[in-house]
Design a protein around this motif. Structure first.
Motif, PDB file in Angstrom:
ATOM      1  N   LEU A   1       0.846  -1.190   0.000  1.00 16.05           N
ATOM      2  CA  LEU A   1       0.000   0.000   0.000  1.00 16.05           C
ATOM      3  C   LEU A   1       0.881   1.239   0.000  1.00 16.05           C
ATOM      4  CD1 LEU A   1      -2.732  -0.964   2.614  1.00 16.05           C
ATOM      5  CD2 LEU A   1      -2.818  -1.175   0.134  1.00 16.05           C
ATOM      6  N   PRO A   2       0.882   1.994  -1.091  1.00 17.53           N
ATOM      7  CA  PRO A   2       1.708   3.193  -1.163  1.00 17.53           C
ATOM      8  C   PRO A   2       1.279   4.268  -0.180  1.00 17.53           C
ATOM      9  CG  PRO A   2       0.215   3.071  -3.031  1.00 17.53           C
ATOM     10  CD  PRO A   2       0.109   1.763  -2.320  1.00 17.53           C
ATOM     11  N   SER A   3       0.034   4.206   0.228  1.00 23.64           N
ATOM     12  CA  SER A   3      -0.465   5.194   1.182  1.00 23.64           C
ATOM     13  C   SER A   3      -1.590   4.566   1.981  1.00 23.64           C
ATOM     14  CB  SER A   3      -0.980   6.432   0.448  1.00 23.64           C
ATOM     15  OG  SER A   3      -1.521   7.363   1.366  1.00 23.64           O
ATOM     16  N   LYS A   4      -1.657   4.882   3.288  1.00 24.60           N
ATOM     17  CA  LYS A   4      -2.698   4.347   4.142  1.00 24.60           C
ATOM     18  C   LYS A   4      -3.414   5.508   4.835  1.00 24.60           C
ATOM     19  CE  LYS A   4       0.049   0.202   4.899  1.00 24.60           C
ATOM     20  NZ  LYS A   4       0.782  -0.640   5.861  1.00 24.60           N
ATOM     21  N   PRO A   5      -4.323   6.172   4.120  1.00 27.60           N
ATOM     22  CA  PRO A   5      -4.966   7.367   4.658  1.00 27.60           C
ATOM     23  C   PRO A   5      -5.965   7.086   5.770  1.00 27.60           C
ATOM     24  CG  PRO A   5      -5.933   6.795   2.554  1.00 27.60           C
ATOM     25  CD  PRO A   5      -4.776   5.860   2.757  1.00 27.60           C
ATOM     26  N   HIS A   6      -6.302   5.831   5.989  1.00 26.70           N
ATOM     27  CA  HIS A   6      -7.286   5.492   7.008  1.00 26.70           C
ATOM     28  C   HIS A   6      -6.974   4.106   7.562  1.00 26.70           C
ATOM     29  CE1 HIS A   6     -11.161   4.608   8.906  1.00 26.70           C
ATOM     30  NE2 HIS A   6     -11.369   5.915   8.904  1.00 26.70           N
ATOM     31  N   PRO A   7      -7.215   3.864   8.879  1.00 28.67           N
ATOM     32  CA  PRO A   7      -6.928   2.552   9.486  1.00 28.67           C
ATOM     33  C   PRO A   7      -7.640   1.388   8.805  1.00 28.67           C
ATOM     34  CG  PRO A   7      -7.318   4.185  11.199  1.00 28.67           C
ATOM     35  CD  PRO A   7      -7.636   4.854   9.897  1.00 28.67           C
ATOM     36  N   LEU A   8      -8.749   1.647   8.118  1.00 32.38           N
ATOM     37  CA  LEU A   8      -9.466   0.557   7.460  1.00 32.38           C
ATOM     38  C   LEU A   8      -8.627  -0.082   6.354  1.00 32.38           C
ATOM     39  CD1 LEU A   8     -13.176   1.795   7.179  1.00 32.38           C
ATOM     40  CD2 LEU A   8     -12.332  -0.217   8.409  1.00 32.38           C
ATOM     41  N   PHE A   9      -7.727   0.680   5.751  1.00 29.66           N
ATOM     42  CA  PHE A   9      -6.847   0.086   4.748  1.00 29.66           C
ATOM     43  C   PHE A   9      -5.953  -0.970   5.395  1.00 29.66           C
ATOM     44  CE2 PHE A   9      -8.064   3.873   2.424  1.00 29.66           C
ATOM     45  CZ  PHE A   9      -8.067   3.453   1.106  1.00 29.66           C
ATOM     46  N   GLN A  10      -5.442  -0.642   6.577  1.00 33.59           N
ATOM     47  CA  GLN A  10      -4.599  -1.595   7.304  1.00 33.59           C
ATOM     48  C   GLN A  10      -5.416  -2.793   7.768  1.00 33.59           C
ATOM     49  OE1 GLN A  10      -1.203  -1.620   7.842  1.00 33.59           O
ATOM     50  NE2 GLN A  10      -1.683  -3.702   8.559  1.00 33.59           N
ATOM     51  N   GLN A  11      -6.668  -2.546   8.178  1.00 35.85           N
ATOM     52  CA  GLN A  11      -7.529  -3.644   8.621  1.00 35.85           C
ATOM     53  C   GLN A  11      -7.808  -4.610   7.474  1.00 35.85           C
ATOM     54  OE1 GLN A  11     -10.991  -2.294  10.751  1.00 35.85           O
ATOM     55  NE2 GLN A  11     -11.899  -4.345  10.860  1.00 35.85           N
ATOM     56  N   CYS A  12      -8.058  -4.066   6.287  1.00 33.14           N
ATOM     57  CA  CYS A  12      -8.254  -4.927   5.116  1.00 33.14           C
ATOM     58  C   CYS A  12      -7.007  -5.758   4.847  1.00 33.14           C
ATOM     59  CB  CYS A  12      -8.585  -4.080   3.886  1.00 33.14           C
ATOM     60  SG  CYS A  12     -10.273  -3.443   3.821  1.00 33.14           S
ATOM     61  N   GLU A  13      -5.864  -5.123   4.973  1.00 36.64           N
ATOM     62  CA  GLU A  13      -4.605  -5.839   4.751  1.00 36.64           C
ATOM     63  C   GLU A  13      -4.445  -6.971   5.756  1.00 36.64           C
ATOM     64  OE1 GLU A  13       0.213  -5.019   4.692  1.00 36.64           O
ATOM     65  OE2 GLU A  13      -1.191  -3.345   4.549  1.00 36.64           O
ATOM     66  N   ASP A  14      -4.831  -6.739   7.017  1.00 42.04           N
ATOM     67  CA  ASP A  14      -4.734  -7.783   8.043  1.00 42.04           C
ATOM     68  C   ASP A  14      -5.612  -8.981   7.693  1.00 42.04           C
ATOM     69  OD1 ASP A  14      -3.004  -6.187   9.459  1.00 42.04           O
ATOM     70  OD2 ASP A  14      -4.545  -5.402  10.819  1.00 42.04           O
ATOM     71  N   TYR A  15      -6.834  -8.722   7.213  1.00 42.52           N
ATOM     72  CA  TYR A  15      -7.718  -9.817   6.807  1.00 42.52           C
ATOM     73  C   TYR A  15      -7.135 -10.571   5.613  1.00 42.52           C
ATOM     74  CZ  TYR A  15     -11.554  -8.302   9.856  1.00 42.52           C
ATOM     75  OH  TYR A  15     -12.334  -7.994  10.942  1.00 42.52           O
ATOM     76  N   LEU A  16      -6.552  -9.829   4.703  1.00 43.42           N
ATOM     77  CA  LEU A  16      -5.923 -10.461   3.535  1.00 43.42           C
ATOM     78  C   LEU A  16      -4.822 -11.417   3.965  1.00 43.42           C
ATOM     79  CD1 LEU A  16      -5.713  -7.355   1.193  1.00 43.42           C
ATOM     80  CD2 LEU A  16      -6.814  -9.504   0.582  1.00 43.42           C
ATOM     81  N   LEU A  17      -3.998 -10.982   4.903  1.00 43.40           N
ATOM     82  CA  LEU A  17      -2.901 -11.814   5.370  1.00 43.40           C
ATOM     83  C   LEU A  17      -3.411 -13.060   6.086  1.00 43.40           C
ATOM     84  CD1 LEU A  17      -0.457  -9.041   6.658  1.00 43.40           C
ATOM     85  CD2 LEU A  17      -0.222 -10.455   4.608  1.00 43.40           C
ATOM     86  N   ARG A  18      -4.529 -12.938   6.794  1.00 38.37           N
ATOM     87  CA  ARG A  18      -5.117 -14.107   7.461  1.00 38.37           C
ATOM     88  C   ARG A  18      -5.549 -15.155   6.452  1.00 38.37           C
ATOM     89  NH1 ARG A  18      -9.891 -12.040  11.113  1.00 38.37           N
ATOM     90  NH2 ARG A  18     -10.413 -14.256  10.890  1.00 38.37           N
ATOM     91  N   ILE A  19      -6.178 -14.701   5.369  1.00 41.20           N
ATOM     92  CA  ILE A  19      -6.645 -15.650   4.359  1.00 41.20           C
ATOM     93  C   ILE A  19      -5.469 -16.274   3.627  1.00 41.20           C
ATOM     94  CG2 ILE A  19      -8.028 -15.932   2.266  1.00 41.20           C
ATOM     95  CD1 ILE A  19      -9.756 -13.605   3.235  1.00 41.20           C
ATOM     96  N   ILE A  20      -4.464 -15.457   3.316  1.00 42.87           N
ATOM     97  CA  ILE A  20      -3.279 -15.987   2.648  1.00 42.87           C
ATOM     98  C   ILE A  20      -2.607 -17.035   3.521  1.00 42.87           C
ATOM     99  CG2 ILE A  20      -0.961 -15.404   1.824  1.00 42.87           C
ATOM    100  CD1 ILE A  20      -2.107 -12.671   1.012  1.00 42.87           C
ATOM    101  N   ALA A  21      -2.545 -16.780   4.827  1.00 39.25           N
ATOM    102  CA  ALA A  21      -1.934 -17.735   5.750  1.00 39.25           C
ATOM    103  C   ALA A  21      -2.715 -19.046   5.772  1.00 39.25           C
ATOM    104  CB  ALA A  21      -1.863 -17.141   7.152  1.00 39.25           C
ATOM    105  N   SER A  22      -4.042 -18.959   5.746  1.00 40.63           N
ATOM    106  CA  SER A  22      -4.857 -20.177   5.748  1.00 40.63           C
ATOM    107  C   SER A  22      -4.702 -20.933   4.442  1.00 40.63           C
ATOM    108  CB  SER A  22      -6.333 -19.837   5.986  1.00 40.63           C
ATOM    109  OG  SER A  22      -6.889 -19.122   4.895  1.00 40.63           O
ATOM    110  N   SER A  23      -4.485 -20.222   3.336  1.00 39.09           N
ATOM    111  CA  SER A  23      -4.264 -20.882   2.055  1.00 39.09           C
ATOM    112  C   SER A  23      -2.904 -21.560   2.023  1.00 39.09           C
ATOM    113  CB  SER A  23      -4.347 -19.871   0.903  1.00 39.09           C
ATOM    114  OG  SER A  23      -5.636 -19.309   0.827  1.00 39.09           O
ATOM    115  N   ASP A  24      -1.909 -20.928   2.635  1.00 42.64           N
ATOM    116  CA  ASP A  24      -0.580 -21.521   2.683  1.00 42.64           C
ATOM    117  C   ASP A  24      -0.573 -22.813   3.493  1.00 42.64           C
ATOM    118  OD1 ASP A  24       0.474 -19.533   1.147  1.00 42.64           O
ATOM    119  OD2 ASP A  24       1.218 -18.347   2.820  1.00 42.64           O
TER     120      ASP A  24
END
Length: 302
Positions: free
Chosen positions: A20-43
């Motif tokens: 993410l080149p810019s994170k103007p709001h905490p929700l961007f980081q929250q989305c990223e956290d959910y993404l990482l959770r799913i990627i981890a479960s796929s791994d």
């Protein structure tokens, strides 16, 4: 990396690194956290029904977060500024494709579950004797053939989405760039989870092992031990496929037949329970995908 498609075992979806080149709001980081959770479960590379249900739940959380992101004034303003960009049109188009795939998965679950219930009813009531049971099994496998054909079509849709997923903005607006980055990854993991689900419903492992089995073969299918060994390697859908093939194809004593019937009924009950859980998860996700699309359309129409 997600599981390979049953249509092409060598084909894989690749989850791109999140940046993410810019994170103007905490929700961007929250989305990223959910993404990482799913990627981890796929791994983790688990294809059990509980693992896939967990992935669907995580995916729902992710799309709930995306909806919250869509409600932010700064995000809505960015969408309005970008409404004429190609990536916005592509996003809307692929949101429809995801809904189509979600519907295909729900239909496959419902269709299989209903046929499994018919077999259970026949076995409980002993309607039509062995011939009545065999006819219901034939109907079940005919239904499974239709389901697998629909799944193959849905997987082709997924592949077409994946090939066109590298959309980007031509503007340098920081919010737009962050939006594109997040939504690109949301789409990628959504495709991966749906592929995993569809592969699970198709029972692809069992299918590959059963290709050479004749429906009425009594040479290979009368070996219950061999069937039990196969069952340890497949999921609930493949378990039922294999168990029903064994039961209708083998010649057993009355006591053995009673035991086989009990095993099959247990497999059918597990399939029904598994289908119900996955169906409920899909229904929640389907409603959220629709709401997200409506929210985006409303923003773009203002």
């Amino acid at each position: 990396m997600a599981a390979a498609s049953p249509l092409n075992p060598k084909a894989n979806y690749h989850i791109r690194s999140i940046s993410l080149p810019s994170k103007p709001h905490p929700l961007f980081q929250q989305c990223e956290d959910y993404l990482l959770r799913i990627i981890a479960s796929s791994d983790a590379n688990s294809s059990s029904s509980s693992a896939i249900s967990n992935k669907l739940s995580c995916l729902l959380d992710l799309h709930n977060c995306v909806n919250e992101l869509f409600q932010l004034p700064l995000t809505q303003e960015a969408f309005v500024r970008e409404r004429n960009e190609k990536w916005v049109d592509e996003l809307l188009d692929r949101s429809l494709r995801l809904l189509d795939v979600c519907t295909a998965a729900k239909d496959a679950l419902i269709h299989t579950k209903e046929c499994a219930r018919e077999i259970q009813s026949t076995m409980r009531r002993r309607r039509g004797g062995q011939s009545g049971f065999t006819n219901e099994v034939k109907k079940y496998f005919a239904s499974r053939k239709v389901v697998k054909k629909a799944i193959c079509k849905a997987l082709v849709t997924l592949k077409s989405c994946e090939k066109k997923s590298s959309f980007s903005s031509t503007n340098k607006d920081s919010v737009a760039v962050a939006l594109v980055s997040v939504l690109r990854e949301v789409e990628a993991v959504s495709l991966t989870v749906f592929e995993s689900l569809l592969s699970f419903i198709s029972g692809s492992k069992a299918q590959s092992k059963m290709m050479g089995w004749s429906f009425v073969s009594k040479i290979m299918l009368n070996k219950k031990v061999a069937c039990d060994e196969e069952k340890s390697e497949v999921n609930e859908f493949a378990d039922v496929d294999a168990a029903l093939s064994c039961l209708v194809g083998q010649e057993t004593s009355k006591s053995d037949n009673i035991s086989c019937n009990e095993d099959v009924q247990s497999d059918l009950q597990q399939l029904e329970s598994c289908s119900q859980d996955l169906e409920e998860g899909l229904e929640c996700l389907f409603r959220r995908l629709i709401k997200n699309r409506v929210s985006l359309l409303n923003t773009l129409s203002n």
